[in-house]
Each structure stands twice: as C-alpha cells, then as structure tokens.
Enzyme design. Structure first.
Site, PDB file in Angstrom:
ATOM      1  N   ASN A 158       0.924  -1.168   0.073  1.00  0.00           N
ATOM      2  CA  ASN A 158      -0.164   0.114  -0.066  1.00  0.00           C
ATOM      3  C   ASN A 158       1.005   1.057   0.100  1.00  0.00           C
ATOM      4  OD1 ASN A 158      -2.445  -1.295   0.100  1.00  0.00           O
ATOM      5  ND2 ASN A 158      -2.542  -1.452   2.515  1.00  0.00           N
ATOM      6  N   GLY A 165       1.422  -1.249   3.732  1.00  0.00           N
ATOM      7  CA  GLY A 165       0.820  -2.662   3.351  1.00  0.00           C
ATOM      8  C   GLY A 165       1.434  -3.588   4.286  1.00  0.00           C
ATOM      9  N   ASN A 213       5.515  -4.268   4.737  1.00  0.00           N
ATOM     10  CA  ASN A 213       6.077  -4.007   6.234  1.00  0.00           C
ATOM     11  C   ASN A 213       6.576  -5.319   6.733  1.00  0.00           C
ATOM     12  OD1 ASN A 213       5.118  -1.695   5.769  1.00  0.00           O
ATOM     13  ND2 ASN A 213       3.145  -1.772   7.220  1.00  0.00           N
ATOM     14  N   GLU A 229      -4.450  -9.388   3.903  1.00  0.00           N
ATOM     15  CA  GLU A 229      -4.859  -8.261   2.951  1.00  0.00           C
ATOM     16  C   GLU A 229      -4.840  -8.930   1.352  1.00  0.00           C
ATOM     17  OE1 GLU A 229      -3.767  -4.051   5.378  1.00  0.00           O
ATOM     18  OE2 GLU A 229      -2.325  -4.922   4.124  1.00  0.00           O
ATOM     19  N   ASP A 263       3.164  -6.037  12.256  1.00  0.00           N
ATOM     20  CA  ASP A 263       3.816  -6.706  11.228  1.00  0.00           C
ATOM     21  C   ASP A 263       5.363  -6.508  11.515  1.00  0.00           C
ATOM     22  OD1 ASP A 263       1.817  -6.086   9.779  1.00  0.00           O
ATOM     23  OD2 ASP A 263       2.339  -3.920   8.927  1.00  0.00           O
TER      24      ASP A 263
END
Length: 406
Positions: free
Chosen positions: A101, A129, A133, A231, A343
């Site tokens: 992202n 994102g 990450n 995601e 993350d």
C-alpha cells in the site's frame, strides 16, 4: 524492454498459436539469441510451450487469468546469487505473500469528532501494506525474503517498484493489474499516544490469482517459512498454503485485518499471530489479561494451529504450543506510531524461527524488534538486527541492576 517484448510474444502466440524464433526475431527487431532466452523464460513460467525452433501457445494454458495481467510482472532477485556456503543467511529464507500500500499518514493532536476538521501537525507519504512491512521486517531481522504482491499500473506503481528494489527486500515479484489501482491506506495518528486509525483501499492486493501464486512455486519451495496476512484474497492464500503443505514448509498467518477467512485456513497453519482483538474474535473469549489470553490460546490451538501467539501490546505476548505457555514481556519503548507494530513482530518472529531459533528466544527477539519499530514515524520504518540485539542486551543489563538493587 523485456517486459514489453514478452507481452508482444504472448500476444502473437495467442493470435497464431505457433511462432518460430527467426520470425519473432525479425518482427521484434532483436537477435534470435534474445528470442530464445525470452521463450525459455516464458516457458519456465508456464506461459508457453517450447517446440523445435520456436514456441506454441495452448489457448487454455493460463486458465481464467488474463494474459496481459500475468505478463505485467516486475521482479528483482538476489535470492539465487551464490554468496558461498559460508554465508549462513542464504540458508534462512522466508516467503511473504501480501499487500503493498501507499500510506498517507496524518499526525493529529487528537482524533477528530464526526464532521470536524483538524489541522495536522505532520504529514508523511510512505510505503506500507502488511505484506511489504513484514517482508522488510524479515530482511532487517537478518533473513532472506521473497515478497510476492500485486500493484496497479497507476502513478503509485512505479513508486512501489522503486521502493521494493531499494528497500533491502532481497527478492520480489510484483504483478501488475490494469483493472485495479495500487492499494492505499489513510492513517490518522494521535500525536500524544501514537495510537492510530486506518482506512484501507486494497485495490490490486485483492486481485492476485491462485495461478499467479503457483507461478512462484520454485521460489516458495526454497523458503524455511511462509508468512501471510489477510490483505490478500482467499484463493491466493489457499494456493500458497497448499504449496507449503506440498513442500512441508510451515506457514505463519497474521490474521489482520480480521476476516472470517481465518476459519477456513486455521487448521492448516503452524503459527498464528493474532492481536488481542483478533484472538477474541477467533476464540470467542473476551481477553483482558494474561490468564484470559491463555484460555483463548488453548481454544484456538484446539482448532488445529500448531502454535498460537497472541500479542497484547504493552502487556507483551502469550504463546501456546499445545504443551507450554510462554509469556514474553513487552520491551520499554518511547511510542511514536503503533501502525506496523504487529507487522514488525510477525516479520521478525518469522525470521528468527526460519533461522532455527527456539520459540522462547524468537518471541523475545520479536518483542525487542517491535519495541524499536514503534519508536519510528511510519509503519515501514523497521530497525536493523544490530539495534535489536543492542536493545535485548540493554534490557538484560537493566534487569540485572534492578535485581542487585532489590
């Protein structure tokens, strides 16, 4: 460019079904040797079939995936470079399938009320994102990583490729979609606490196909551990988990952002790393402290997960492997931004486990890594391994001093 040439070869084979090396070389204005190399590469990816003197295209070879989508694929790779057997890092590999992202981060004195406008104290534009990450965290934690993701062909896609190739992520494959935009995230950060609110537009992250994942099976097969998040669409997740099972590679899932797809995948996971909220949703237990976290971990373990690791923020984490509970305290930190903390934890944990570290040490390492990550301004700012080792040593020294003083 090679990507454009590959797309042209695919297009011509799709129309004609067969083409000779000499004819393709003339049409594309390159040498026969270049065309042979192109055809061999496309054949290795399963896009075409080589034949004597040329190549053929089976019209159903790519299934339901648009050929233009598959061929729009950018990659960089130092995964296969021979650094010599003495380089232990080459033996430690993690494969991450996940999101990229573009993060737009606004720091605010407080979160706005509905209908209210506030002036920001700082604005940042950065890569993000969960997949990106976590891949960066793996790399900074001293393991080799191959990152698989999908972006658009919009103005953010070149930013994605530039960032990935220069970030320290050693190997990547970024598919490109002409139908979906590159993923974006709008992040509000409360200046005083570091707490955040995030709105995500997943875009191309949810468009990666099972077949595109299968095309990466050679890279996936080299990994010591596979790291995933939510995601990415469920078909892609199922495919990479299937490859992991075929190759006996343990799979770690960070179930964020929470989705009921975790219920479909949970029995096929070696590691699950939910936060307090996610673990409550999966287990049905309201987690308020270490004891309730232990109960939730037991419930989740009975659903088929090898090891459950529940992160509890400032209270550390609780892990359960079916026999033993491990409580790992959080390391002290001066918090600037909690976005990306999970993350950082999952990526560094995967790296430590891929190195063969015992679970107890891997959890300590991940806790120290995450404590440094929250002291930065953006989710993609990950600490170096040396800094993590320094924090662990510093914490041990502080504990010794406290014990002597007592």
């Amino acid at each position: 460019m090679k990507v454009e040439r590959h797309r042209e070869i695919i297009w011509r084979l799709k129309r004609q079904g067969v083409a000779k090396v000499a004819w393709l070389a003339t049409q594309l204005g390159v040498t026969p040797e270049t065309i042979r190399a192109d055809l061999n590469e496309l054949s290795d990816k399963g896009l075409i079939t080589r034949c004597h003197g040329g190549a053929v295209m089976e019209m159903n070879a790519l299934g339901d995936v648009a050929q233009e989508e598959i061929i729009r694929c950018l990659s960089h790779d130092i995964w296969s470079v021979d650094y010599g057997m003495e380089n232990e890092l080459m033996k430690t590999k993690v494969c991450v399938l996940g999101s990229f992202n573009v993060d737009m981060i606004s720091y605010l004195p407080r979160f706005p009320m509905p209908g209210e406008s506030l002036l920001t104290t700082q604005f940042l534009f950065s890569a993000g994102g969960k997949g990106s990450n976590q891949a960066l965290a793996v790399s900074r934690a001293g393991a080799y990583v191959h990152f698989i993701a999908k972006v658009g062909t919009d103005q953010f896609s070149s930013y994605a490729t530039d960032y990935i190739s220069s970030s320290g992520i050693q190997s990547s494959t970024l598919y490109q979609s002409e139908e979906h935009q590159t993923g974006t995230a709008l992040i509000f950060v409360e200046q005083a606490s570091g707490e955040n609110m995030i709105a995500i537009t997943p875009g191309a992250n949810m468009a990666i196909s099972a077949q595109e994942v299968r095309m990466q099976q050679d890279k996936i097969a080299q990994a010591n551990i596979i790291l995933l998040q939510l995601e990415t669409n469920r078909e892609a997740l199922r495919e990479i988990i299937a490859i992991g099972q075929e190759k006996s590679i343990p799979v770690m899932l960070n179930p964020a952002p929470y989705s009921d797809v975790v219920n479909e995948l949970i029995g096929q996971l070696e590691y699950l790393t939910p936060n307090q909220t996610e673990a409550s949703l999966i287990s049905g237990i309201d987690i308020t402290d270490e004891v309730s976290a232990q109960r939730a971990a037991e419930v989740i373990h009975r659903q088929g997960v090898g090891t459950v690791i529940i992160t509890l923020g400032v209270k550390g984490s609780v892990a359960f492997d079916g026999e033993h509970f491990i409580h790992t305290p959080a390391f002290p930190a001066v918090v600037k931004n909690t976005a990306g903390a999970g993350d950082a934890f999952s990526g560094s944990l995967a790296a430590a486990l891929a190195k063969g570290e015992p679970l107890k040490y891997a959890l300590c390492y991940a806790s120290a890594f995450a404590s440094l990550a929250v002291e930065t301004n953006s989710a993609s700012d990950m600490p170096e391994d040396a800094a993590v080792m320094g924090r662990i040593a510093q914490n041990r020294l502080a504990q010794r001093v406290t014990a002597v003083s007592a």
